[in-house]
Motif scaffolding. Structure first.
Motif, PDB file in Angstrom:
ATOM      1  N   MET A  96       5.885  13.809 -12.806  1.00 55.21           N
ATOM      2  CA  MET A  96       5.041  13.358 -11.706  1.00 55.21           C
ATOM      3  C   MET A  96       3.932  12.492 -12.278  1.00 55.21           C
ATOM      4  O   MET A  96       3.381  12.796 -13.324  1.00 55.21           O
ATOM      5  N   ASN A  97       3.607  11.498 -11.527  1.00 56.79           N
ATOM      6  CA  ASN A  97       2.566  10.650 -12.069  1.00 56.79           C
ATOM      7  C   ASN A  97       1.180  11.029 -11.578  1.00 56.79           C
ATOM      8  O   ASN A  97       0.186  10.504 -12.034  1.00 56.79           O
ATOM      9  N   GLY A  98       1.115  11.950 -10.612  1.00 57.81           N
ATOM     10  CA  GLY A  98      -0.181  12.492 -10.236  1.00 57.81           C
ATOM     11  C   GLY A  98      -0.976  11.646  -9.268  1.00 57.81           C
ATOM     12  O   GLY A  98      -2.057  12.037  -8.851  1.00 57.81           O
ATOM     13  N   ARG A  99      -0.436  10.481  -8.923  1.00 53.62           N
ATOM     14  CA  ARG A  99      -1.186   9.686  -7.945  1.00 53.62           C
ATOM     15  C   ARG A  99      -1.039  10.336  -6.578  1.00 53.62           C
ATOM     16  O   ARG A  99       0.063  10.644  -6.139  1.00 53.62           O
ATOM     17  N   VAL A 100      -2.145  10.584  -5.921  1.00 55.78           N
ATOM     18  CA  VAL A 100      -2.128  11.278  -4.634  1.00 55.78           C
ATOM     19  C   VAL A 100      -2.681  10.340  -3.582  1.00 55.78           C
ATOM     20  O   VAL A 100      -3.755   9.769  -3.743  1.00 55.78           O
ATOM     21  N   ILE A 101      -1.897  10.143  -2.542  1.00 52.18           N
ATOM     22  CA  ILE A 101      -2.430   9.341  -1.445  1.00 52.18           C
ATOM     23  C   ILE A 101      -2.341  10.152  -0.170  1.00 52.18           C
ATOM     24  O   ILE A 101      -1.371  10.876   0.052  1.00 52.18           O
ATOM     25  N   PRO A 102      -3.373  10.147   0.639  1.00 54.19           N
ATOM     26  CA  PRO A 102      -3.351  10.947   1.859  1.00 54.19           C
ATOM     27  C   PRO A 102      -2.521  10.263   2.942  1.00 54.19           C
ATOM     28  O   PRO A 102      -2.590   9.051   3.139  1.00 54.19           O
ATOM     29  N   ILE A 103      -1.696  11.037   3.605  1.00 56.48           N
ATOM     30  CA  ILE A 103      -1.030  10.578   4.816  1.00 56.48           C
ATOM     31  C   ILE A 103      -1.216  11.648   5.877  1.00 56.48           C
ATOM     32  O   ILE A 103      -1.662  12.763   5.576  1.00 56.48           O
ATOM     33  N   GLU A 104      -0.863  11.342   7.102  1.00 47.47           N
ATOM     34  CA  GLU A 104      -1.117  12.269   8.198  1.00 47.47           C
ATOM     35  C   GLU A 104      -0.257  13.513   8.038  1.00 47.47           C
ATOM     36  O   GLU A 104       0.966  13.438   7.848  1.00 47.47           O
ATOM     37  N   ALA A 105      -0.877  14.694   8.099  1.00 46.44           N
ATOM     38  CA  ALA A 105      -0.124  15.929   7.980  1.00 46.44           C
ATOM     39  C   ALA A 105       0.676  16.167   9.247  1.00 46.44           C
ATOM     40  O   ALA A 105       0.294  15.745  10.332  1.00 46.44           O
ATOM     41  N   ALA A 106       1.826  16.868   9.086  1.00 46.92           N
ATOM     42  CA  ALA A 106       2.653  17.186  10.246  1.00 46.92           C
ATOM     43  C   ALA A 106       1.876  18.055  11.211  1.00 46.92           C
ATOM     44  O   ALA A 106       1.200  18.995  10.819  1.00 46.92           O
ATOM     45  N   GLY A 107       1.994  17.743  12.497  1.00 49.20           N
ATOM     46  CA  GLY A 107       1.246  18.522  13.467  1.00 49.20           C
ATOM     47  C   GLY A 107      -0.124  17.966  13.750  1.00 49.20           C
ATOM     48  O   GLY A 107      -0.656  18.120  14.843  1.00 49.20           O
ATOM     49  N   GLY A 108      -0.686  17.302  12.785  1.00 51.41           N
ATOM     50  CA  GLY A 108      -1.950  16.645  12.982  1.00 51.41           C
ATOM     51  C   GLY A 108      -3.070  17.562  13.383  1.00 51.41           C
ATOM     52  O   GLY A 108      -3.893  17.249  14.229  1.00 51.41           O
ATOM     53  N   SER A 109      -3.142  18.760  12.797  1.00 48.52           N
ATOM     54  CA  SER A 109      -4.157  19.712  13.187  1.00 48.52           C
ATOM     55  C   SER A 109      -5.536  19.333  12.680  1.00 48.52           C
ATOM     56  O   SER A 109      -6.524  19.884  13.118  1.00 48.52           O
ATOM     57  N   GLY A 110      -5.540  18.416  11.717  1.00 48.68           N
ATOM     58  CA  GLY A 110      -6.818  18.029  11.193  1.00 48.68           C
ATOM     59  C   GLY A 110      -7.293  18.888  10.045  1.00 48.68           C
ATOM     60  O   GLY A 110      -8.273  18.580   9.390  1.00 48.68           O
ATOM     61  N   LYS A 111      -6.550  20.000   9.776  1.00 50.09           N
ATOM     62  CA  LYS A 111      -6.944  20.831   8.635  1.00 50.09           C
ATOM     63  C   LYS A 111      -6.607  20.096   7.348  1.00 50.09           C
ATOM     64  O   LYS A 111      -5.649  19.345   7.260  1.00 50.09           O
ATOM     65  N   SER A 112      -7.384  20.370   6.342  1.00 48.79           N
ATOM     66  CA  SER A 112      -7.109  19.722   5.062  1.00 48.79           C
ATOM     67  C   SER A 112      -6.907  20.794   3.997  1.00 48.79           C
ATOM     68  O   SER A 112      -7.420  21.900   4.099  1.00 48.79           O
ATOM     69  N   ALA A 113      -6.150  20.433   3.028  1.00 45.07           N
ATOM     70  CA  ALA A 113      -5.951  21.319   1.880  1.00 45.07           C
ATOM     71  C   ALA A 113      -5.908  20.450   0.650  1.00 45.07           C
ATOM     72  O   ALA A 113      -5.733  19.237   0.731  1.00 45.07           O
ATOM     73  N   ALA A 114      -6.069  21.102  -0.493  1.00 43.87           N
ATOM     74  CA  ALA A 114      -6.161  20.332  -1.733  1.00 43.87           C
ATOM     75  C   ALA A 114      -4.840  19.667  -2.074  1.00 43.87           C
ATOM     76  O   ALA A 114      -4.805  18.625  -2.680  1.00 43.87           O
ATOM     77  N   PHE A 115      -3.728  20.281  -1.681  1.00 41.42           N
ATOM     78  CA  PHE A 115      -2.428  19.810  -2.166  1.00 41.42           C
ATOM     79  C   PHE A 115      -1.543  19.510  -0.975  1.00 41.42           C
ATOM     80  O   PHE A 115      -0.492  20.108  -0.769  1.00 41.42           O
ATOM     81  N   GLU A 116      -1.970  18.606  -0.163  1.00 39.27           N
ATOM     82  CA  GLU A 116      -1.172  18.299   1.007  1.00 39.27           C
ATOM     83  C   GLU A 116      -0.079  17.293   0.707  1.00 39.27           C
ATOM     84  O   GLU A 116       1.032  17.402   1.177  1.00 39.27           O
ATOM     85  N   LEU A 136       1.677  14.327  -2.108  1.00 35.21           N
ATOM     86  CA  LEU A 136       1.690  13.611  -3.361  1.00 35.21           C
ATOM     87  C   LEU A 136       2.882  12.674  -3.358  1.00 35.21           C
ATOM     88  O   LEU A 136       3.835  12.861  -2.601  1.00 35.21           O
ATOM     89  N   THR A 137       2.786  11.701  -4.185  1.00 32.14           N
ATOM     90  CA  THR A 137       3.891  10.769  -4.298  1.00 32.14           C
ATOM     91  C   THR A 137       4.498  10.910  -5.675  1.00 32.14           C
ATOM     92  O   THR A 137       3.858  11.338  -6.627  1.00 32.14           O
ATOM     93  N   THR A 138       5.759  10.574  -5.745  1.00 34.74           N
ATOM     94  CA  THR A 138       6.428  10.594  -7.028  1.00 34.74           C
ATOM     95  C   THR A 138       7.621   9.661  -6.927  1.00 34.74           C
ATOM     96  O   THR A 138       7.871   9.070  -5.867  1.00 34.74           O
ATOM     97  N   ARG A 139       8.315   9.567  -8.030  1.00 36.51           N
ATOM     98  CA  ARG A 139       9.558   8.804  -7.993  1.00 36.51           C
ATOM     99  C   ARG A 139      10.710   9.776  -7.906  1.00 36.51           C
ATOM    100  O   ARG A 139      10.619  10.906  -8.377  1.00 36.51           O
TER     101      ARG A 139
END
Lengths: 162, 173
Positions: B1-21, B23-26
């Motif tokens: 994993m390259n560790g680059r993290v980009i935020p996208i809309e979580a399923a359900g869109g509850s607005g809650k956030s978490a540290a590990f929602e 990540l991107t990888t190849r």
């Protein structure tokens, strides 16, 4: 206990006319000509109770003629004494009698000694390799066997890169 | 994993956030990451290194942390051949047969100095390194190796597995 064992060993010396036979590490050392070994061991077993065959091996003296010593060890389980029997054989004809008729356990140990030193045991019908493998040329515990010589069964892959 | 993290809309869109929602990888890195924690070792154990193998397998050092704890005693179910101990010329055909029975992809670990180079058995009896018989991926030195050394070897092998290309990773994957 020691005097009891020593008494037995004194009688053994007397029986074989080897009054000067040394006792090394509490083992009586007897030397015989190759032809006398079988009869002497039979007497040791039947007359003195040396009922346990411990080992047979050889010693290679590369500069000596005859070159090999063949060495047997026996133990008397009732008297708790040990005896070592030695005989010398030459490289040209390294043959000693097999003791498989007296001790069944001799068979495998004679095979090992044949593997390692090329001593032939006359009367042992099965001297196939036991620790070595079919096709092995030579006897690796002889002093003139090259120390690093390999005889692989599986052909080596190409030389691994260092 | 390259560790680059980009935020996208979580399923359900509850607005809650978490540290590990997110990540991107190849894809190939994802497959490699999955594969490297799924090592099934076949222990080809011949000598005293087996004690160290047991030590490193058991709870204090615990190779299960690396997904490499479950030994398969059939080479057909294994993908890591751990050669633990001295291999003699007389045993070499057995080692080769075990290796050839393993399915691809497969890796080989030379565990201890005897499997690596013959160690101090430079004589008529011992194979001077199992790489004369089978290809070796990772060599672990030591007589016997410390558990830490073994774990380092397993981790190096994991890196190698993670970096290697699996056949399912192609342009249609």
């Amino acid at each position: 206990m020691a005097s009891y064992g020593a008494d037995i060993l004194d009688r053994v010396k007397e029986r074989f006319g080897q009054a000067e036979a040394p006792i090394q590490h509490s083992i009586l050392v007897l030397a015989f000509a190759p032809g006398e070994v079988a009869g002497a061991v039979k007497a040791l077993r039947d007359e003195f109770g040396f009922d346990l065959f411990l080992d047979v091996t050889a010693v290679d003296w590369p500069d000596r003629d005859p070159r090999f010593d063949v060495v047997w060890h026996f133990y008397a389980t009732r008297n708790r004494v040990r005896v070592r029997v030695k005989t010398a054989v030459a490289l040209a004809d390294p043959v000693v009698p097999s003791l498989t008729g007296l001790y069944g356990s001799a068979a495998f140990m004679e095979r090992e000694c044949h593997d390692m030193y090329g001593i032939r045991f006359d009367g042992n019908a099965d001297l196939r390799p036991i620790l070595l493998y079919e096709g092995f040329v030579g006897h690796p515990l002889r002093k003139d066997y090259p120390k690093r010589k390999e005889q692989p069964i599986v052909p080596y892959r190409e030389e691994p890169k260092p | 994993m390259n560790g680059r993290v980009i935020p996208i809309e979580a399923a359900g869109g509850s607005g809650k956030s978490a540290a590990f929602e997110y990540l991107t990888t190849r894809k190939d890195e994802l497959v490699g990451w999955a594969r490297k924690f799924s090592i099934f070792p076949y222990p080809f154990v011949t000598a005293c290194c087996a004690m160290e193998f047991m030590a490193v397998s058991s709870s204090p050092y615990d190779t299960d942390r690396f997904g490499a704890a479950l030994p398969r005693f059939s080479p057909r179910q294994a993908d890591l051949l751990m050669v633990v101990g001295t291999v003699t010329h007389k045993q070499a055909p057995i080692l080769l047969k075990v290796y050839e029975q393993m399915c691809e992809p497969k890796w080989v670990m030379a565990f201890g100095v005897c499997a690596t180079s013959g160690g101090f058995y430079q004589n008529y009896a011992a194979v001077p390194g199992i790489d004369r018989i089978v290809p070796v991926d990772v060599y672990i030195p030591g007589c016997p190796p410390r558990p830490e050394t073994v774990i380092d070897g397993i981790m190096q092998l994991q890196d190698k597995i993670a970096r290697s290309q699996h056949l399912i990773v192609n342009d249609r994957f």
